[in-house]
Design an enzyme around this catalytic site. Structure first.
Site, mmCIF file in Angstrom:
data_model
loop_
_atom_site.group_PDB
_atom_site.id
_atom_site.type_symbol
_atom_site.label_atom_id
_atom_site.label_comp_id
_atom_site.label_asym_id
_atom_site.label_seq_id
_atom_site.Cartn_x
_atom_site.Cartn_y
_atom_site.Cartn_z
ATOM 1 N N LEU A 185 0.893 -1.179 -0.171
ATOM 2 C CA LEU A 185 0.152 -0.089 0.194
ATOM 3 C C LEU A 185 0.786 1.093 -0.094
ATOM 4 O O LEU A 185 1.989 1.340 0.358
ATOM 5 C CB LEU A 185 -0.840 0.061 1.234
ATOM 6 C CG LEU A 185 -1.933 -1.151 1.504
ATOM 7 C CD1 LEU A 185 -2.477 -1.152 2.874
ATOM 8 C CD2 LEU A 185 -2.925 -1.099 0.393
ATOM 9 N N SER A 233 3.164 2.130 3.055
ATOM 10 C CA SER A 233 3.650 0.970 3.556
ATOM 11 C C SER A 233 5.067 1.063 4.029
ATOM 12 O O SER A 233 5.525 0.297 4.999
ATOM 13 C CB SER A 233 3.159 -0.343 2.780
ATOM 14 O OG SER A 233 3.755 -0.199 1.465
ATOM 15 N N SER A 240 1.754 -1.485 -7.320
ATOM 16 C CA SER A 240 1.752 -2.385 -8.067
ATOM 17 C C SER A 240 0.734 -3.571 -7.478
ATOM 18 O O SER A 240 0.980 -4.606 -6.983
ATOM 19 C CB SER A 240 2.863 -3.384 -8.655
ATOM 20 O OG SER A 240 3.819 -3.500 -7.349
HETATM 21 P P1 ADP Z 1 5.696 4.123 0.216
HETATM 22 O O1 ADP Z 1 6.907 4.147 -0.820
HETATM 23 O O2 ADP Z 1 5.213 2.405 0.357
HETATM 24 O O3 ADP Z 1 4.416 4.913 -0.272
HETATM 25 P P2 ADP Z 1 7.124 5.761 2.111
HETATM 26 O O4 ADP Z 1 8.340 4.933 2.363
HETATM 27 O O5 ADP Z 1 6.957 6.973 1.123
HETATM 28 O O6 ADP Z 1 5.937 4.486 1.678
HETATM 29 O O7 ADP Z 1 6.484 6.021 3.523
HETATM 30 C C1 ADP Z 1 6.448 5.065 4.686
HETATM 31 C C2 ADP Z 1 6.468 5.790 6.002
HETATM 32 O O8 ADP Z 1 6.541 5.273 6.787
HETATM 33 C C3 ADP Z 1 7.796 6.854 5.911
HETATM 34 O O9 ADP Z 1 7.360 8.389 6.437
HETATM 35 C C4 ADP Z 1 8.540 6.168 6.902
HETATM 36 O O10 ADP Z 1 9.440 6.918 7.523
HETATM 37 C C5 ADP Z 1 7.602 5.761 7.877
HETATM 38 N N1 ADP Z 1 7.995 4.224 8.633
HETATM 39 C C6 ADP Z 1 7.843 4.181 9.782
HETATM 40 N N2 ADP Z 1 8.275 2.832 10.098
HETATM 41 C C7 ADP Z 1 8.659 2.437 9.131
HETATM 42 C C8 ADP Z 1 9.198 1.084 8.555
HETATM 43 N N3 ADP Z 1 9.491 0.120 9.449
HETATM 44 N N4 ADP Z 1 9.789 0.681 7.475
HETATM 45 C C9 ADP Z 1 9.512 1.643 6.476
HETATM 46 N N5 ADP Z 1 8.793 2.942 6.652
HETATM 47 C C10 ADP Z 1 8.562 3.255 7.993
#
Ligand code: ADP
Length: 202
Positions: free
Chosen positions: A36, A39, A109
């Site tokens: 998602l 995520s 995806s």
């Molecule tokens: P996506 O690429 O899936 O849309 P992002 O990486 O852009 O998600 O965003 C995820 C958010 O969740 C970020 O702000 C990140 O700092 C936060 N976060 C908190 N814990 C985690 C974790 N364990 N792994 C990845 N992201 C995390």
């Protein structure tokens, strides 16, 4: 998609894949992060990229929005456009992996069939599906780009997890539950997989 051009011939390189791998000291793979929005795909991919670069591994991240600025700027978020988006990214990722680059892709995806099609075009064993698993509730709490808020307000149609489906992988090579793992732990899980499966050196 059918091939429109005729009289075209695929040209292989003079160097074999094995020679290329020996010279570069690594094998190409596509680590396909799916999950998602919010995520953690981009965050984990970027961290893994940094850790791999520090180890001297050639690695590159293909990331959602960036591809939509260029290669796929003609595509939206309808089911057909999402499918075409993933098809093109799959072809690009395949070329990167053919060049022996560890290729990390960070795209929602959402459709299983689209991901399976990428798996099918890749040499056996080189497509590493990585389910970045976080509940809609957790993603919505994080909401780093404010997208869930907008989607709930009806400002983003066809938003995955809210008003468009997400089909979780049935048998991913890796599953990272980001509510339980830190970013570093998740990135290390990817690196461990690549080492264990002989793509990069320990
Ligand atoms: P996506 O690429 O899936 O849309 P992002 O990486 O852009 O998600 O965003 C995820 C958010 O969740 C970020 O702000 C990140 O700092 C936060 N976060 C908190 N814990 C985690 C974790 N364990 N792994 C990845 N992201 C995390």
């Amino acid at each position: 998609m059918t091939t429109k051009s005729t009289n075209i011939t695929w040209h292989g390189a003079d160097v074999t894949q094995e020679e290329r791998q020996n010279i570069l000291g690594q094998k190409g793979a596509v680590v396909w992060l799916t999950g998602l929005s919010a995520s953690g795909k981009s965050t984990i991919a970027r961290r893994a990229e940094q850790l791999l670069l520090e180890r001297g591994v050639t690695v590159y991240v293909l990331d959602g929005d960036n591809i939509r600025f260029g290669l796929n700027k003609d595509l939206g978020f309808s089911p057909a456009d999402r499918t075409e988006n993933i098809r093109r990214i799959g072809e690009v990722a395949k070329l990167f992996a053919d060049a022996c680059t560890i290729t990390l892709t960070a795209f929602i995806s959402p459709y299983r069939a689209d991901r399976d099609r990428v798996r099918e075009i890749m040499p056996a064993g080189t497509f590493v599906e990585c389910y970045v698993n976080a509940s809609v509730e957790l993603c919505e709490q994080r909401d780093p780009k404010g997208l869930y808020k907008k989607a709930r307000a009806g400002q983003i149609p066809e938003f995955t997890g809210i008003s468009a489906p997400y089909e979780a992988p049935a048998a991913a090579e890796l599953e990272l539950v980001t509510g339980d793992l830190s970013v570093d732990q998740a990135a290390m899980a990817i690196i461990d997989y690549l080492v264990k499966n002989g793509f990069i050196k320990a």
